[in-house]
Write an enzyme that holds these catalytic residues in place. Sequence first.
Site, PDB file in Angstrom:
ATOM      1  N   LYS A   1       0.852  -1.199   0.000  1.00 12.53           N
ATOM      2  CA  LYS A   1       0.000   0.000   0.000  1.00 12.53           C
ATOM      3  C   LYS A   1       0.880   1.239   0.000  1.00 12.53           C
ATOM      4  CE  LYS A   1      -1.999   2.727   3.031  1.00 12.53           C
ATOM      5  NZ  LYS A   1      -1.937   3.963   2.229  1.00 12.53           N
TER       6      LYS A   1
ATOM      7  N   GLU B   1      10.237   1.566  10.082  1.00 10.93           N
ATOM      8  CA  GLU B   1      11.178   2.664   9.788  1.00 10.93           C
ATOM      9  C   GLU B   1      10.414   3.956  10.029  1.00 10.93           C
ATOM     10  OE1 GLU B   1      14.332   2.522   8.949  1.00 10.93           O
ATOM     11  OE2 GLU B   1      14.431   0.348   8.780  1.00 10.93           O
TER      12      GLU B   1
ATOM     13  N   CYS C   1      13.143  11.703   6.752  1.00 13.73           N
ATOM     14  CA  CYS C   1      13.371  11.115   8.084  1.00 13.73           C
ATOM     15  C   CYS C   1      14.795  11.368   8.541  1.00 13.73           C
ATOM     16  CB  CYS C   1      13.080   9.617   8.043  1.00 13.73           C
ATOM     17  SG  CYS C   1      14.026   8.760   6.767  1.00 13.73           S
TER      18      CYS C   1
ATOM     19  N   GLU D   1       9.727  16.046  15.163  1.00 13.83           N
ATOM     20  CA  GLU D   1      10.035  16.046  13.739  1.00 13.83           C
ATOM     21  C   GLU D   1       9.178  17.133  13.068  1.00 13.83           C
ATOM     22  OE1 GLU D   1       8.778  12.557  11.555  1.00 13.83           O
ATOM     23  OE2 GLU D   1      10.784  12.355  10.735  1.00 13.83           O
TER      24      GLU D   1
HETATM   25  P1  NAD Z   1       2.225   8.333   7.835  1.00 15.50           P
HETATM   26  O1  NAD Z   1       2.569   7.562   9.051  1.00 15.50           O
HETATM   27  O2  NAD Z   1       1.153   9.345   7.920  1.00 15.50           O
HETATM   28  O3  NAD Z   1       1.781   7.341   6.651  1.00 15.50           O
HETATM   29  C1  NAD Z   1       2.627   6.291   6.224  1.00 15.50           C
HETATM   30  C2  NAD Z   1       1.770   5.213   5.578  1.00 15.50           C
HETATM   31  O4  NAD Z   1       0.936   4.646   6.583  1.00 15.50           O
HETATM   32  C3  NAD Z   1       0.831   5.732   4.486  1.00 15.50           C
HETATM   33  O5  NAD Z   1       0.770   4.792   3.435  1.00 15.50           O
HETATM   34  C4  NAD Z   1      -0.498   5.821   5.216  1.00 15.50           C
HETATM   35  O6  NAD Z   1      -1.617   5.712   4.377  1.00 15.50           O
HETATM   36  C5  NAD Z   1      -0.400   4.612   6.129  1.00 15.50           C
HETATM   37  N1  NAD Z   1      -1.301   4.637   7.284  1.00 15.50           N
HETATM   38  C6  NAD Z   1      -1.881   5.711   7.874  1.00 15.50           C
HETATM   39  N2  NAD Z   1      -2.695   5.300   8.873  1.00 15.50           N
HETATM   40  C7  NAD Z   1      -2.609   3.952   8.921  1.00 15.50           C
HETATM   41  C8  NAD Z   1      -3.209   2.949   9.730  1.00 15.50           C
HETATM   42  N3  NAD Z   1      -4.090   3.267  10.680  1.00 15.50           N
HETATM   43  N4  NAD Z   1      -2.893   1.657   9.517  1.00 15.50           N
HETATM   44  C9  NAD Z   1      -1.994   1.325   8.548  1.00 15.50           C
HETATM   45  N5  NAD Z   1      -1.408   2.228   7.726  1.00 15.50           N
HETATM   46  C10 NAD Z   1      -1.710   3.530   7.912  1.00 15.50           C
HETATM   47  O7  NAD Z   1       3.586   8.956   7.309  1.00 15.50           O
HETATM   48  P2  NAD Z   1       3.788   9.951   6.096  1.00 15.50           P
HETATM   49  O8  NAD Z   1       3.280  11.302   6.498  1.00 15.50           O
HETATM   50  O9  NAD Z   1       3.302   9.336   4.845  1.00 15.50           O
HETATM   51  O10 NAD Z   1       5.395   9.985   6.001  1.00 15.50           O
HETATM   52  C11 NAD Z   1       6.191  10.792   6.778  1.00 15.50           C
HETATM   53  C12 NAD Z   1       6.767  10.037   7.953  1.00 15.50           C
HETATM   54  O11 NAD Z   1       7.498   8.895   7.488  1.00 15.50           O
HETATM   55  C13 NAD Z   1       7.764  10.853   8.741  1.00 15.50           C
HETATM   56  O12 NAD Z   1       7.547  10.654  10.114  1.00 15.50           O
HETATM   57  C14 NAD Z   1       9.116  10.265   8.329  1.00 15.50           C
HETATM   58  O13 NAD Z   1      10.142  10.452   9.261  1.00 15.50           O
HETATM   59  C15 NAD Z   1       8.771   8.843   8.139  1.00 15.50           C
HETATM   60  N6  NAD Z   1       9.768   8.200   7.274  1.00 15.50           N
HETATM   61  C16 NAD Z   1      10.694   7.354   7.840  1.00 15.50           C
HETATM   62  C17 NAD Z   1      11.678   6.773   7.044  1.00 15.50           C
HETATM   63  C18 NAD Z   1      12.699   5.831   7.629  1.00 15.50           C
HETATM   64  O14 NAD Z   1      13.303   5.097   6.862  1.00 15.50           O
HETATM   65  N7  NAD Z   1      12.921   5.813   8.935  1.00 15.50           N
HETATM   66  C19 NAD Z   1      11.730   7.065   5.685  1.00 15.50           C
HETATM   67  C20 NAD Z   1      10.779   7.938   5.160  1.00 15.50           C
HETATM   68  C21 NAD Z   1       9.798   8.492   5.958  1.00 15.50           C
END
Ligand code: NAD
Length: 501
Positions: A188, A263, A297, A395
């Site tokens: 997804k 992650e 991130c 963050e």
């Molecule tokens: P997010 O947590 O809002 O969403 C990530 C994914 O989770 C999306 O596909 C979203 O639809 C899904 N999601 C949302 N609610 C969910 C639920 N209840 N159950 C299952 N899936 C669900 O994050 P974002 O805003 O898309 O991305 C930014 C975040 O990602 C930042 O915190 C960033 O630091 C982190 N990030 C971490 C890394 C790493 O490798 N550590 C890399 C990139 C981004």
Amino acid sequence: MTAHVKPKALENFKARDFRMLIDGAWTQGAGSAIERVAPGHGVVVSRYPAGTKADAERAIAAARRAFDNGPWPNMTGAERSNILLKAADLIAARADELAFLDTIESGKPISQAKAELGGAVDIWRYAAALARDLHGESYNTLGDGTLGVVLREAIGVVSIITPWNFPFLIVSQKLPFALAAGCTTVVKPSEMTSGSTLVLGEILIEAGVPAGVVNIVTGTGPEVGSAMTTHPDVDMVSFTGSTGVGRLTMANAAQTLKKVSLELGGKNPQIVFPDADLDAFVDAAVFGAYFNAGECCNAGSRLILHTSIADDVTARIAELAKKVKVGDPLDPTTQVGAIITPQHLDKIGAYVDSASKAGASVALGGGALDLGLGQFMAPTILSGVKPDMAVAREEVFGPVLSVLTFDTTEEAIRIANAIDYGLSAGVWSRDFDTCLTIGRKVRAGTVWMNTFMDGASELPFGGYRQSGLGRELGRHAVEDYTETKTLNMHIGARTGWWMPR
Ligand code: NAD
């Protein structure tokens, strides 16, 4: 209200309609469509199906059948490797199309998106090599009557959930390794940037991945993601995203005790000593803070400068940051593109306001930029930030650099570790002892020394504490998608009551 001007590159562009991939067939599903407005241009560029719980369940059932009945998990490593190599070649051949999609949907600069595609191709090739090398262990040292063999078996059906900030790169840090191990998957992508992952589905079919092995369901987290993290037929969840949703994912997966790889977020310090190569550091500080508009991130969003150099270095960073080219993501000379949504731009602005109210000074930028396109934020520097301010601990996920100071090495380490995250860190000094002391004491999954944000497919990546669980990339990445099974074999006649040795 900002007037949105379609750039030349989008003049003849028609929004692209995508479908989901379930059990080898492209489908619209029963739900409505999600429209993606380009953050850098303010126009609709993509439409994806709003997948439902029922779509996710169909995809999970397909992945389950493909795992239980084969052929994917039963192929040789060489056969899977050849398919992954073919996929890498096809990704390379369609790199411009994929980079364009990532740029218009996420707002990142096109030159950067192309570089990310290059990195992704390398990861697919690296995972293909590991597919042939996955192996367990044998023990011939357990006595004449025993031979022990430890098998590595594919863990089963894996749910892969990805964020919007590196759409193609992050799915490439997970999917090829799961496939190399022999797993089947439901993927997804973020509901804001699903285009390139759906094109990847076309590529994988063309490369020879059998139906049901990779299913791609678009839609929201609460609807599709929840089903993917709770369903009993899923064996593992590999999630990249925010720490809050990561926590929820772990709780959901706990109901059926799935393996979880997370992650998550970061608030990464760069500690700078007076003896460092400050020219190199200033350059890396600007890159680390503003790369991907700070929506990264790994962003080096927290500078911890020795007091004796803090004012001078902050001024030099501000001078260089003024030269960073913020603009149309499709312009090949742009270095910093758009902010993902108007709501996120407001959230970044609120962090800057709260830091100012708490006593920090805005040394550069501080607000939105009106470029007559979508939503943009000026590269911002906050000086005089104290470790307990929200902007130093949370963050921000925008182009906002917080400057803190230290006097002793112990104090620098204390400030660096005084947060909930532990994704990455940097140390700058020409002194070997200083670099190694910081490298060993800072609690982070990666510590860069006299560089920042370099990476390689061979090097594991992941976080300590609330930055995540597990590691991606590196040779262990494939093993993460396996279970071990012990075969304990007896040789010769077995007699007597067993006694522990
Ligand atoms: P997010 O947590 O809002 O969403 C990530 C994914 O989770 C999306 O596909 C979203 O639809 C899904 N999601 C949302 N609610 C969910 C639920 N209840 N159950 C299952 N899936 C669900 O994050 P974002 O805003 O898309 O991305 C930014 C975040 O990602 C930042 O915190 C960033 O630091 C982190 N990030 C971490 C890394 C790493 O490798 N550590 C890399 C990139 C981004």
